[in-house]
Each structure stands twice: as C-alpha cells, then as structure tokens.
Design a protein around this motif. Sequence first.
Motif, PDB file in Angstrom:
ATOM      1  N   VAL A   1     -41.749  58.180  77.531  1.00  0.00           N
ATOM      2  CA  VAL A   1     -41.603  58.324  76.081  1.00  0.00           C
ATOM      3  C   VAL A   1     -41.867  57.025  75.322  1.00  0.00           C
ATOM      4  N   ILE A   2     -42.082  55.915  76.032  1.00  0.00           N
ATOM      5  CA  ILE A   2     -42.309  54.620  75.385  1.00  0.00           C
ATOM      6  C   ILE A   2     -43.776  54.496  74.974  1.00  0.00           C
ATOM      7  N   GLU A   3     -44.021  53.825  73.845  1.00  0.00           N
ATOM      8  CA  GLU A   3     -45.371  53.610  73.338  1.00  0.00           C
ATOM      9  C   GLU A   3     -46.222  52.858  74.354  1.00  0.00           C
ATOM     10  N   LYS A   4     -47.516  53.202  74.432  1.00  0.00           N
ATOM     11  CA  LYS A   4     -48.437  52.567  75.371  1.00  0.00           C
ATOM     12  C   LYS A   4     -49.632  51.922  74.675  1.00  0.00           C
ATOM     13  N   THR A   5     -49.660  51.970  73.353  1.00  0.00           N
ATOM     14  CA  THR A   5     -50.734  51.327  72.604  1.00  0.00           C
ATOM     15  C   THR A   5     -50.561  49.817  72.668  1.00  0.00           C
ATOM     16  N   LEU A   6     -51.587  49.119  73.112  1.00  0.00           N
ATOM     17  CA  LEU A   6     -51.496  47.680  73.308  1.00  0.00           C
ATOM     18  C   LEU A   6     -51.397  46.927  71.987  1.00  0.00           C
ATOM     19  N   PRO A   7     -50.784  45.737  71.979  1.00  0.00           N
ATOM     20  CA  PRO A   7     -50.623  44.975  70.735  1.00  0.00           C
ATOM     21  C   PRO A   7     -51.930  44.719  69.998  1.00  0.00           C
ATOM     22  N   VAL A   8     -53.016  44.512  70.732  1.00  0.00           N
ATOM     23  CA  VAL A   8     -54.292  44.239  70.083  1.00  0.00           C
ATOM     24  C   VAL A   8     -54.771  45.429  69.258  1.00  0.00           C
ATOM     25  N   ASN A   9     -54.280  46.628  69.592  1.00  0.00           N
ATOM     26  CA  ASN A   9     -54.651  47.843  68.854  1.00  0.00           C
ATOM     27  C   ASN A   9     -53.610  48.239  67.816  1.00  0.00           C
ATOM     28  N   LYS A  10     -52.647  47.346  67.557  1.00  0.00           N
ATOM     29  CA  LYS A  10     -51.627  47.517  66.518  1.00  0.00           C
ATOM     30  C   LYS A  10     -50.831  48.819  66.687  1.00  0.00           C
ATOM     31  N   PRO A  11     -49.887  48.812  67.616  1.00  0.00           N
ATOM     32  CA  PRO A  11     -49.037  49.995  67.813  1.00  0.00           C
ATOM     33  C   PRO A  11     -48.196  50.268  66.567  1.00  0.00           C
ATOM     34  N   PRO A  12     -47.793  51.509  66.364  1.00  0.00           N
ATOM     35  CA  PRO A  12     -46.924  51.814  65.211  1.00  0.00           C
ATOM     36  C   PRO A  12     -45.566  51.142  65.360  1.00  0.00           C
ATOM     37  N   THR A  13     -45.054  50.630  64.256  1.00  0.00           N
ATOM     38  CA  THR A  13     -43.781  49.901  64.307  1.00  0.00           C
ATOM     39  C   THR A  13     -42.598  50.832  64.558  1.00  0.00           C
ATOM     40  N   THR A  14     -42.787  52.122  64.342  1.00  0.00           N
ATOM     41  CA  THR A  14     -41.702  53.083  64.541  1.00  0.00           C
ATOM     42  C   THR A  14     -41.735  53.729  65.926  1.00  0.00           C
ATOM     43  N   ALA A  15     -42.592  53.227  66.813  1.00  0.00           N
ATOM     44  CA  ALA A  15     -42.718  53.820  68.147  1.00  0.00           C
ATOM     45  C   ALA A  15     -41.427  53.641  68.944  1.00  0.00           C
ATOM     46  N   PRO A  16     -41.102  54.570  69.847  1.00  0.00           N
ATOM     47  CA  PRO A  16     -39.888  54.460  70.665  1.00  0.00           C
ATOM     48  C   PRO A  16     -39.888  53.193  71.517  1.00  0.00           C
ATOM     49  N   GLN A  17     -38.734  52.578  71.648  1.00  0.00           N
ATOM     50  CA  GLN A  17     -38.552  51.381  72.466  1.00  0.00           C
ATOM     51  C   GLN A  17     -37.606  51.689  73.610  1.00  0.00           C
ATOM     52  N   PRO A  18     -37.588  50.822  74.628  1.00  0.00           N
ATOM     53  CA  PRO A  18     -36.564  50.972  75.676  1.00  0.00           C
ATOM     54  C   PRO A  18     -35.165  50.876  75.069  1.00  0.00           C
ATOM     55  N   TRP A  19     -34.195  51.381  75.783  1.00  0.00           N
ATOM     56  CA  TRP A  19     -32.809  51.377  75.316  1.00  0.00           C
ATOM     57  C   TRP A  19     -32.278  49.949  75.357  1.00  0.00           C
ATOM     58  N   LEU A  20     -31.801  49.448  74.217  1.00  0.00           N
ATOM     59  CA  LEU A  20     -31.240  48.100  74.129  1.00  0.00           C
ATOM     60  C   LEU A  20     -29.787  48.137  74.583  1.00  0.00           C
ATOM     61  N   LEU A  21     -29.487  47.492  75.708  1.00  0.00           N
ATOM     62  CA  LEU A  21     -28.148  47.513  76.296  1.00  0.00           C
ATOM     63  C   LEU A  21     -27.263  46.369  75.805  1.00  0.00           C
ATOM     64  N   HIS A  22     -27.839  45.170  75.707  1.00  0.00           N
ATOM     65  CA  HIS A  22     -27.066  43.987  75.320  1.00  0.00           C
ATOM     66  C   HIS A  22     -27.927  43.105  74.426  1.00  0.00           C
ATOM     67  N   MET A  23     -27.266  42.361  73.547  1.00  0.00           N
ATOM     68  CA  MET A  23     -27.950  41.390  72.701  1.00  0.00           C
ATOM     69  C   MET A  23     -27.051  40.178  72.512  1.00  0.00           C
TER      70      MET A  23
END
Length: 409
Positions: free
Chosen positions: A96-118
Amino acid sequence: MSSEFLPPLQPSFVLRGHSAQVHAVHFIPGNIRLLSGDAEGWVVSWNLAFKRPVAVWRAHSNAILGIGSWGEDRIITHGRDSKLAIWQLGREDEEVIEKTLPVNKPPTTAPQPWLLHMLTVNTLNFCSFAMCLDGLPQPYAPRKVIKAKDDPPPVLVVVPNTTDSGGIDIYQLPSESRAAVIHADRNITTGMVMALAIQAASTKLQVVAGYESGHTMVFVQSDPGAQFQRLYAAQPHSQPVLSIAISPGRDCYITSAADAIVAKHPLPAAQGIWRTELKPFKVVQTKHSGQQGLQVRSDGKVFATAGWDARVRVYSAKTMKEVAVLKWHSLGCYTTAFAELLDSSIIKTENDNGVEEQEDEETTQVDRSIAHQSSPISTVQQRRDAKAHSTHWLAAGSKDGKVSLWEIY
C-alpha cells in the motif's frame, strides 16, 4: 594483460530515482532490501532482486543524515529536521506504500509506513545516529513498556547532546527514554561531535566519538548506571572526523576525516586494557582528502570509504592498504554500505505473495524441482532472489543522486 591497460571497473547496477544528492544507504539484514535517503528527506526501499522501488516516502522535511534497521520490519531515519523516526515497513506494508520515485514527484498525500516513534534530537552537527542492541543485564528503560510477541529486542541509539555540541546522548528504544549522557571533556578542546559508534558487550557499554578537532575518544561504562570513563583519546587527524566504524571483531575501530588520513584504533575495554596511554594501531596517509561514509564488511576483511573526489575506495582491514578504487559517479560520493555476507546454507527467498521463505541446502534442490514442475515463474524468481541476497554487494550514494551497486570479492 597489464592492469594499466584494463578498462575501468563498472558497477553491476545503477539505481536512479533520487532528484537530490544521496546521503545514506543501508542494507536490510538478510539483504532483502536496500534503503537510500537523500538531501530532500526522501527514503526509497529497493528490491534487490529486481532493482525496483517497493516503498517511497518523505521521512523528513530536511536532508537525511542516516538510515538504519531494527529487527525485520523497523526502519530508523535521522534527518536534519532534528527528528529521529522509527517506521514499520514489513513486506505486507509495501503493498500500500507509494512507489513513485522522488525524481518523478510522488504525491505528498501518498500512504507512508506506520510511524512508531519520534525523538527530537540535535542535528546541528551533521552527525548521524549510531545504534546497537541493548543486551546489558539491566534494561535502561526507566518505565515498563508493553512488548508484543514479535517486537524486536530493545536498542540503544547514540546522538550528539541536545544542548552541548561536544556531549553525547544515549536513548533507549522502544521506551524513548534518555538512558545516559556523556558530557564534553573540558580538558581537551574538541569542538563538535562529528561521528559516533556504539556497542554493548557483557556488562560494558562502549561509545566511540570523532570530533571537529580531529580527536577521537572511547568512553566506557563498566556497569549499567555507572558514570562513563574516557579510556582512550588520540588526534590522528588534522581536520574534522567524518566517519567511524567498529570492526565486527569488536577489538578495534577505524576513522576517516576531511584530511587524507585513515586510522585504526584500539578498543581498550574490549582488550581488557584500562589506561589512556594507548596510541592508534596504524595511521595511513592516503593522499586522498575527504573520505567519509566508512563501513567495514561483516567478515571484517575489508572496509570502504566514499570520497569527495567521486571515488569509492576499498581497503584491506588488516594491512590498511588500498585494494580497489571504484570510479563511476560524476560528482562526490557521500555514503557506502556493504551487504551482509550470508551463510550459503541458508537462502532467503520470497514467494509470489512477497512473503519471505527460508530454505536450507538439503531441501532446496527437492523444493526447486517441484517448483519447476508447477510454477517456472516462481522458480526463476526464487533463483533471482537467492542470487541478489547472496551477492557481495557494495553500495555507494553520490551527490549526483544515483546509487551504484558493485559486486566485489
């Protein structure tokens, strides 16, 4: 044919996809994936069998300083935005995670991995975190943490101190607590902490630091909760230390700096030596300034550095002699990583659903024979996985935004 007439070595593969300079690369244990992080905060997880991205996300709002892994599905990222983040990224999460590479400008709202700690940490020093398993008898965590059955063991993370640029903070995960502080040595003018390494063995905790002044020091805590003692200090470098790596044998460590020196040092506590008159084992003038991203391979035989002159250099860990120079990138290199050397009797592959499977030599031939009869595509994929995971990879990240993969002995 004389070596001077041989064509220059070429990388086996080049991973293109970052639009900014690559600051960090890291192989997931088992060589299932390669992680790369760039100056704009993007992280890419690459499938090493197919050399394709399987997860892309913007982990930080500023440059990536370092990337690491914790257990089988935890990713640690350290950014210039003063954040240390721990993400959950398992095989099933990649679907379910975005696979568009940074050079192709992925959408900023794309799903990210689950953030466990910060964690909020100091990043003014440009110094990346270092980590080790918290294997000491008494856990550092001051409060009880509910631990799931499949959670990885606790780890210790070391970063520059939040308020003292010459000091060091040690945090414990998953408790997120600050376990210890090593204050700056007031008897020696060192400047900022520039590089760190840490290891826990028996009842001792060792922290190795490199400084802006060119000094390197070893601090040892003999028992959990005790004060850290400085057992070793040397200044083999005339310019800031850029990287530190502890040998897999845990008996020495190697430093590189903005100058042309590469030095090997003792680890006092590892050798049972408790005095500060020790000197570096070896100091080598390489004549190539600006070597960073130093990494030692898991067998302890070789180490590599990334050079500002766009060259990756491989050295013998025993003799400290240069054994290879890898030139392909057009701009300076910042980071290197070695794939783990795996036991040939254990082969990790992935089935059609992306789930890891483990085979041993006694059953592999039979299973592959059956798989060949029922699913030729699966067999080809398993062979490709096995080859990718067992190859002696050396990865290098560069200012040109590319990651080169080299196959070395």
